[in-house]
Design a protein around this motif. Structure first.
Motif, PDB file in Angstrom:
ATOM      1  N   MET A   1       0.826  -1.179   0.000  1.00  0.00           N
ATOM      2  CA  MET A   1       0.000   0.000   0.000  1.00  0.00           C
ATOM      3  C   MET A   1       0.879   1.254   0.000  1.00  0.00           C
ATOM      4  SD  MET A   1      -3.285   0.647   2.346  1.00  0.00           S
ATOM      5  CE  MET A   1      -3.008   1.992   3.449  1.00  0.00           C
ATOM      6  N   GLY A   2       1.974   1.204   0.693  1.00  0.00           N
ATOM      7  CA  GLY A   2       2.873   2.342   0.721  1.00  0.00           C
ATOM      8  C   GLY A   2       3.472   2.647  -0.640  1.00  0.00           C
ATOM      9  N   LEU A   3       3.771   1.592  -1.389  1.00  0.00           N
ATOM     10  CA  LEU A   3       4.309   1.780  -2.731  1.00  0.00           C
ATOM     11  C   LEU A   3       3.300   2.480  -3.633  1.00  0.00           C
ATOM     12  CD1 LEU A   3       6.660   1.267  -4.614  1.00  0.00           C
ATOM     13  CD2 LEU A   3       5.664  -0.950  -5.142  1.00  0.00           C
ATOM     14  N   THR A   4       2.037   2.169  -3.458  1.00  0.00           N
ATOM     15  CA  THR A   4       0.985   2.825  -4.241  1.00  0.00           C
ATOM     16  C   THR A   4       0.949   4.316  -3.956  1.00  0.00           C
ATOM     17  OG1 THR A   4      -0.308   0.794  -4.143  1.00  0.00           O
ATOM     18  CG2 THR A   4      -1.466   2.799  -4.768  1.00  0.00           C
ATOM     19  N   PHE A   5       1.063   4.697  -2.688  1.00  0.00           N
ATOM     20  CA  PHE A   5       1.088   6.119  -2.340  1.00  0.00           C
ATOM     21  C   PHE A   5       2.296   6.821  -2.943  1.00  0.00           C
ATOM     22  CE2 PHE A   5      -1.635   4.911   1.360  1.00  0.00           C
ATOM     23  CZ  PHE A   5      -2.715   5.698   0.995  1.00  0.00           C
ATOM     24  N   ILE A   6       3.462   6.182  -2.858  1.00  0.00           N
ATOM     25  CA  ILE A   6       4.674   6.799  -3.384  1.00  0.00           C
ATOM     26  C   ILE A   6       4.566   7.002  -4.889  1.00  0.00           C
ATOM     27  CG2 ILE A   6       7.130   6.373  -3.802  1.00  0.00           C
ATOM     28  CD1 ILE A   6       7.277   5.176  -1.015  1.00  0.00           C
ATOM     29  N   ILE A   7       4.080   5.999  -5.600  1.00  0.00           N
ATOM     30  CA  ILE A   7       3.947   6.116  -7.049  1.00  0.00           C
ATOM     31  C   ILE A   7       2.920   7.178  -7.416  1.00  0.00           C
ATOM     32  CG2 ILE A   7       3.171   4.898  -9.118  1.00  0.00           C
ATOM     33  CD1 ILE A   7       4.496   2.392  -7.943  1.00  0.00           C
ATOM     34  N   SER A   8       1.842   7.270  -6.656  1.00  0.00           N
ATOM     35  CA  SER A   8       0.838   8.294  -6.970  1.00  0.00           C
ATOM     36  C   SER A   8       1.385   9.697  -6.736  1.00  0.00           C
ATOM     37  CB  SER A   8      -0.432   8.069  -6.158  1.00  0.00           C
ATOM     38  OG  SER A   8      -0.211   8.332  -4.799  1.00  0.00           O
ATOM     39  N   PHE A   9       2.189   9.909  -5.707  1.00  0.00           N
ATOM     40  CA  PHE A   9       2.789  11.223  -5.485  1.00  0.00           C
ATOM     41  C   PHE A   9       3.776  11.560  -6.598  1.00  0.00           C
ATOM     42  CE2 PHE A   9       1.260  10.999  -1.106  1.00  0.00           C
ATOM     43  CZ  PHE A   9       0.845  12.309  -0.941  1.00  0.00           C
ATOM     44  N   ILE A  10       4.572  10.587  -7.018  1.00  0.00           N
ATOM     45  CA  ILE A  10       5.518  10.839  -8.099  1.00  0.00           C
ATOM     46  C   ILE A  10       4.764  11.192  -9.374  1.00  0.00           C
ATOM     47  CG2 ILE A  10       7.245   9.773  -9.598  1.00  0.00           C
ATOM     48  CD1 ILE A  10       8.176   8.175  -7.155  1.00  0.00           C
ATOM     49  N   SER A  11       3.687  10.471  -9.655  1.00  0.00           N
ATOM     50  CA  SER A  11       2.921  10.713 -10.879  1.00  0.00           C
ATOM     51  C   SER A  11       2.206  12.050 -10.845  1.00  0.00           C
ATOM     52  CB  SER A  11       1.900   9.599 -11.084  1.00  0.00           C
ATOM     53  OG  SER A  11       2.542   8.367 -11.220  1.00  0.00           O
TER      54      SER A  11
ATOM     55  N   VAL B   1       9.514  12.851  -6.825  1.00  0.00           N
ATOM     56  CA  VAL B   1      10.243  11.880  -5.997  1.00  0.00           C
ATOM     57  C   VAL B   1      10.528  12.470  -4.618  1.00  0.00           C
ATOM     58  CG1 VAL B   1      12.414  10.615  -5.771  1.00  0.00           C
ATOM     59  CG2 VAL B   1      11.223  10.654  -7.958  1.00  0.00           C
ATOM     60  N   LYS B   2      10.953  13.729  -4.581  1.00  0.00           N
ATOM     61  CA  LYS B   2      11.225  14.381  -3.294  1.00  0.00           C
ATOM     62  C   LYS B   2       9.957  14.459  -2.443  1.00  0.00           C
ATOM     63  CE  LYS B   2      14.986  17.359  -4.835  1.00  0.00           C
ATOM     64  NZ  LYS B   2      15.404  18.759  -5.045  1.00  0.00           N
ATOM     65  N   THR B   3       8.847  14.799  -3.075  1.00  0.00           N
ATOM     66  CA  THR B   3       7.582  14.882  -2.346  1.00  0.00           C
ATOM     67  C   THR B   3       7.168  13.517  -1.825  1.00  0.00           C
ATOM     68  OG1 THR B   3       6.908  16.721  -3.757  1.00  0.00           O
ATOM     69  CG2 THR B   3       5.177  15.611  -2.516  1.00  0.00           C
ATOM     70  N   ALA B   4       7.331  12.493  -2.646  1.00  0.00           N
ATOM     71  CA  ALA B   4       6.953  11.142  -2.235  1.00  0.00           C
ATOM     72  C   ALA B   4       7.786  10.669  -1.049  1.00  0.00           C
ATOM     73  CB  ALA B   4       7.108  10.179  -3.407  1.00  0.00           C
ATOM     74  N   PHE B   5       9.078  10.920  -1.082  1.00  0.00           N
ATOM     75  CA  PHE B   5       9.920  10.505   0.030  1.00  0.00           C
ATOM     76  C   PHE B   5       9.630  11.316   1.291  1.00  0.00           C
ATOM     77  CE2 PHE B   5      12.507   8.243  -3.047  1.00  0.00           C
ATOM     78  CZ  PHE B   5      12.799   7.086  -2.340  1.00  0.00           C
ATOM     79  N   PHE B   6       9.275  12.580   1.137  1.00  0.00           N
ATOM     80  CA  PHE B   6       8.915  13.388   2.297  1.00  0.00           C
ATOM     81  C   PHE B   6       7.643  12.864   2.947  1.00  0.00           C
ATOM     82  CE2 PHE B   6       6.821  17.109   4.230  1.00  0.00           C
ATOM     83  CZ  PHE B   6       7.761  17.373   5.209  1.00  0.00           C
ATOM     84  N   VAL B   7       6.657  12.498   2.136  1.00  0.00           N
ATOM     85  CA  VAL B   7       5.409  11.945   2.676  1.00  0.00           C
ATOM     86  C   VAL B   7       5.673  10.603   3.346  1.00  0.00           C
ATOM     87  CG1 VAL B   7       3.142  11.050   2.031  1.00  0.00           C
ATOM     88  CG2 VAL B   7       3.938  13.217   1.088  1.00  0.00           C
ATOM     89  N   ALA B   8       6.515   9.771   2.746  1.00  0.00           N
ATOM     90  CA  ALA B   8       6.865   8.489   3.361  1.00  0.00           C
ATOM     91  C   ALA B   8       7.586   8.711   4.690  1.00  0.00           C
ATOM     92  CB  ALA B   8       7.731   7.676   2.407  1.00  0.00           C
ATOM     93  N   PHE B   9       8.431   9.724   4.749  1.00  0.00           N
ATOM     94  CA  PHE B   9       9.123  10.074   5.993  1.00  0.00           C
ATOM     95  C   PHE B   9       8.123  10.495   7.066  1.00  0.00           C
ATOM     96  CE2 PHE B   9      10.920  13.556   8.562  1.00  0.00           C
ATOM     97  CZ  PHE B   9      11.888  12.846   9.258  1.00  0.00           C
ATOM     98  N   LEU B  10       7.127  11.289   6.678  1.00  0.00           N
ATOM     99  CA  LEU B  10       6.109  11.717   7.647  1.00  0.00           C
ATOM    100  C   LEU B  10       5.323  10.519   8.188  1.00  0.00           C
ATOM    101  CD1 LEU B  10       4.709  14.997   6.063  1.00  0.00           C
ATOM    102  CD2 LEU B  10       6.296  14.743   7.972  1.00  0.00           C
ATOM    103  N   PHE B  11       4.982   9.570   7.313  1.00  0.00           N
ATOM    104  CA  PHE B  11       4.297   8.364   7.773  1.00  0.00           C
ATOM    105  C   PHE B  11       5.177   7.570   8.737  1.00  0.00           C
ATOM    106  CE2 PHE B  11       1.434   8.622   3.988  1.00  0.00           C
ATOM    107  CZ  PHE B  11       0.235   8.574   4.694  1.00  0.00           C
ATOM    108  N   ALA B  12       6.467   7.464   8.452  1.00  0.00           N
ATOM    109  CA  ALA B  12       7.375   6.710   9.321  1.00  0.00           C
ATOM    110  C   ALA B  12       7.514   7.377  10.687  1.00  0.00           C
ATOM    111  CB  ALA B  12       8.739   6.582   8.650  1.00  0.00           C
TER     112      ALA B  12
END
Length: 61
Positions: free
Chosen positions: A1-11, A30-41
Motif C-alpha cells: 500500500m505504501g508503494l501505491t502512495f509513493i507512485i501516486s505522489f511521483i505521478s 520523488v522528493k515529495t513522495a519521500f517526504f510523505v513516506a518520511f512523515l508516515f514513518a
C-alpha cells in the motif's frame, strides 16, 4: 500500500501541467513522495511509543 502512495505522489507532482515530462518535475515528485513516506514513518514511530505490551498491561491491573 505504501508503494501505491509513493507512485501516486511521483505521478501527480511529477507530471505537472506540461504534456512532456520534464526531469525536474519528476525529481520534485520523488522528493515529495519521500517526504510523505518520511512523515508516515515518523508518525508510526511516535504512535508506537504509546503502545503497551499485554504483559505489562496485565501486571498493572
Amino acid at each position: 500500500m505504501g508503494l501505491t502512495f509513493i507512485i501516486s505522489f511521483i505521478s501527480n507532482v511529477g507530471s505537472g501541467s506540461e504534456a512532456v515530462a520534464q526531469p525536474a518535475n519528476y525529481l520534485t515528485g520523488v522528493k515529495t513522495a519521500f517526504f510523505v513516506a518520511f512523515l508516515f514513518a515518523v508518525t508510526g514511530l511516535l504512535l508506537s511509543l504509546f503502545l503497551e505490551s499485554e504483559k505489562q498491561a496485565g501486571e498493572r491491573g
